[in-house]
Scaffold this active site. Structure first.
Site, PDB file in Angstrom:
ATOM      1  CE  LYS A  93      -3.736  25.243  30.652  1.00 19.86           C
ATOM      2  NZ  LYS A  93      -4.408  24.453  29.638  1.00 19.86           N
ATOM      3  CD  GLU A 110     -14.894  18.102  21.074  1.00 21.54           C
ATOM      4  OE1 GLU A 110     -14.563  18.682  20.025  1.00 21.54           O
ATOM      5  OE2 GLU A 110     -14.553  18.492  22.207  1.00 21.54           O
ATOM      6  NE  ARG A 131     -17.294  22.996  18.023  1.00 17.61           N
ATOM      7  CZ  ARG A 131     -16.208  23.590  18.522  1.00 17.61           C
ATOM      8  NH1 ARG A 131     -15.075  22.946  18.592  1.00 17.61           N
ATOM      9  NH2 ARG A 131     -16.291  24.834  18.937  1.00 17.61           N
TER      10      ARG A 131
END
Ligand SMILES: Cc1ncc(C[n+]2csc(CCOP(=O)(O)OP(=O)(O)O)c2C)c(N)n1
Length: 667
Positions: free
Chosen positions: A297, A388, A416
């Site tokens: 990343k 979530e 969610r």
């Protein structure tokens, strides 16, 4: 950079020699005019472009720097005008956009009227979905593959999902179905060991193991070694078999093979040559395949190095592991404090006095402030990853067990967890506190991230308490109230700094369940504001007073239970009452006021709802969007001038409308 000039950039992974490859990329598939040997050079130029642009516009920098080589290899191998690449969450599609005719628009990324920071169907047919929430890519891709089969269409469906996003339940549900479906879907697991923060949970440990030395280190060279051994003209099957044999000992069986998918990898996601070979060979597989690709990343960012999260902490980037525009980094005003920080300060103070208080977040420790809470209370702050649902379910369990959990999740991501809020939390009447950050207009991230629906989706549950603070003091009092209740509660926080209301000399009325407050009486009409809109209403009143219009300001505080007595008083006292909210007009605070009045047989015709229209709002700076919608102080004053003149509310600027509204065909 001129066509002939050669240069080196330090941000490229290996300081690759560059000629101007990017100038040859205009339309989709132009990449195929380059030779494979030229692709690392193109990658370096794209890396520089992304760095240059995103440093100015803000955006998901680290994720995009990490997938440049992978994207080039995918575009080189597949024909994205026919084949479908479903990027999970689609926040990492900058290179894809640059390669699909949007290079020139790229500098307008996330700007007013400019390019969306996510996959966006209206921009290009090569963007199959409007996505921004992660974990759904594999399921949606499976659906596309199923449609292709039903309709007899021949093309390849590929999905790319990050290791962090694999922690979301919906991704697991998808691979459960992909394996048994047998569909020829190619799922690329883009594993960089990071979500926004470190990927959490046992899955991250599992991926660590898969990519750990010596396996991955060996494999980096293995691809080339195996490829070199295969004589030209050998079939894909031969090559794949050779690869498989190379790894069977160490990594089979694994999670994916156990679920019925063919697994290859891990392979180096920055080695374009290796990627091209493998993609070329797996593309004709007639079964579900997982290609495990290891990337870094933020590769090429001088500050990102091996710890992309540090880039954020170092202050060069803001929430969400994204660079924010340079202007956002400037302090807005002396002593300015965000609602988020106000909440974390209050939570920390309350937690110091009550050991039962714990904090939960879902992969957003920084954006929700839970990171700071965790520094003070390391054993009482929990990050469940991009889960979530589990966050709320766990909170319900904790509440059942006697704790006082506070779940801090962005308003749009909380969607969610809707069913868990309904069943585990509300049906069990458990005192879980939801703190909905980025509620209302979220800004440059656009429609997937605006939190415009939470009042509507929460206030339907009979025992839910919904509130919104007007300032920092109310953040604290509302949190205190929520933590004292024996029922579920939700507090919405906007992406703004808490306002300083001292110049209005308001009397302090302590927060009390279901009670609003009349802040300033007036003569000509009344504003009934919710949360962050209160300060804007007070500012609008100031402007109007100068013109002789004396408008009352009331602070609603609760969307549930709504203060029906105060609402009834306002409609009796004033010729009109304008409700104000940073939320969709349907099902929001204004609707709650209307319902409450109708139940009391009061005159609802005097109520006018001023909210976000029934449309999906596109991306732009939050203040620009509020202005466009007449939801800033000036805009509210404009609306009131029209009401006072007996005219309809001012129309939205037709020239700007197309940039902001999406969803019903009129744009
Ligand atoms: C449902 C949902 N929750 C949270 C987020 C916020 N979010 C955006 S990207 C991201 C991290 C994704 O990590 P990973 O899948 O590993 O991809 P990477 O960015 O590392 O490439 C998170 C948590 C989101 N987009 N959707």
């Amino acid at each position: 950079m001129s066509g002939s000039a050669k240069s080196r950039i330090s941000s490229s992974p290996e300081s690759i020699e560059m000629t101007d490859f990017l100038s040859r990329i205009h339309a989709t598939n132009d990449i195929k005019k380059l030779t494979p040997e030229e692709l690392p050079g193109l990658a370096a130029e794209i890396r520089k472009l992304i760095l240059d642009v995103v440093t100015k516009t803000g955006g998901h920098l680290g994720s995009n720097l990490g997938v440049i080589e992978l994207t080039l290899a995918l575009h080189y191998t597949f024909d994205v005008t026919k084949d479908v690449i479903v990027w999970d969450g689609s926040y990492q599609t900058y290179t894809h956009k640059i390669l699909t005719g949007r290079k020139d628009k790229f500098p307008t990324l996330r700007q007013f009227g400019g390019m969306c920071g996510f996959g966006w169907k209206p921009e290009s047919e090569t963007d199959p979905f409007n996505f921004g929430h992660v974990g759904t890519g594999p399921g949606a891709a499976l659906g596309v593959a199923m449609a292709d089969e039903q309709l007899g269409r021949k093309r390849k469906v590929v999905t790319v999902i990050g290791d962090g996003s694999m922690t979301s339940g919906v991704a697991f549900e998808a691979i459960n179905n992909i394996g048994t479906s047998g569909k020829p879907l190619l799922m690329i697991l883009n594993d960089n060991g990071m979500s926004i923060a470190k990927t959490v949970g046992s899955l991250s440990l599992y991926f660590n193991e898969l990519r750990s030395a010596p396996l991955f280190q060996e494999f980096k060279n293995e691809v080339h070694r195996v490829l070199e051994k295969i004589p030209g003209g050998q079939t894909a099957e031969h090559m794949l078999e050779a690869l498989r044999r190379g790894f069977t000992q160490t990594i089979f069986p694994n999670l994916f093979t156990g679920l019925g998918m063919q697994y290859y990898g891990p392979i180096d996601g920055h080695d374009i040559k290796g990627l091209l070979h493998i993609l070329h060979n797996v593309r004709s597989q007639e079964k579900p395949v997982v290609l495990h690709v290891v990337t870094q990343k933020g590769l090429g960012h001088p500050d990102a190095k091996c710890d992309p999260f540090a880039m954020h902490k170092a202050g060069t980037a803001a929430a969400d592991y994204k660079l924010e525009p340079a202007t956002a980094a400037k302090p807005a005003a002396p002593k300015a404090k965000s609602y988020t920080t106000g909440f974390i300060d209050a939570l920390s103070d309350l937690a110091a006095k009550d050991k039962r208080i714990v904090g939960i977040t879902a992969a957003m420790p920084d954006g929700t402030g839970l990171l700071d809470f965790g520094k003070k209370f390391p054993d009482r702050a929990f990050d469940v990853g991009i889960s979530e649902q589990v966050g709320v379910a766990m909170a319900a369990g904790m509440a059942q067990g006697g704790l006082r959990p506070v779940v801090a999740i962005y308003s749009s991501f909380m969607q969610r967890a809707y069913d868990i809020i309904f069943q585990e939390m509300c049906l069990n009447n458990l005192p879980v506190v939801l703190v909905l950050d980025r509620a209302g207009i979220a800004g440059e991230d656009g429609p997937t991230h605006h939190g415009n629906f939470d009042i509507a989706y929460l206030r339907t549950f009979p025992n839910m308490v919904c509130m919104a603070p007007k300032d920092e003091r109310e953040v604290r009092e509302m949190l205190e109230l929520a933590l004292s209740l024996q029922q579920p509660a939700a507090i919405r926080l906007p992406r703004e700094n808490v306002p300083d209301l001292s110049r209005f000399n308001l009397k302090h009325n302590p927060v009390s369940l279901g009670k609003g407050e009349l802040l300033v009486p007036g003569r000509h009409g009344a504003m009934l504001a919710y949360g962050v809109m209160t300060a804007k209403a007070l500012a609008a009143r100031e402007m109007l007073l100068k013109e002789g219009l004396d408008v009352a300001v009331a602070n609603g505080r609760f969307a549930k239970p709504v203060d029906s007595e105060m609402a009834a008083f306002l409609v009796k006292e004033y010729p009109w009452v304008l409700t104000l909210e940073d939320h969709a007009s349907h099902g929001g605070f204004g609707s709650a006021v209307l319902e409450a009045l109708s139940l009391r047989n009061e005159d609802t015709s005097r109520v006018k709802i001023h909210a976000i229209p029934d449309r999906f709002l596109q991306h732009a700076d939050r203040n620009e969007l509020l202005k466009f919608l007449h939801l800033d102080a000036e805009g509210i004053a404009d609306v009131i001038r029209m009401i006072a003149a007996g005219q309809p509310a001012p129309a939205l600027d037709p020239t700007q409308r197309k940039h902001f509204l999406y969803g019903t065909g009129e744009e």
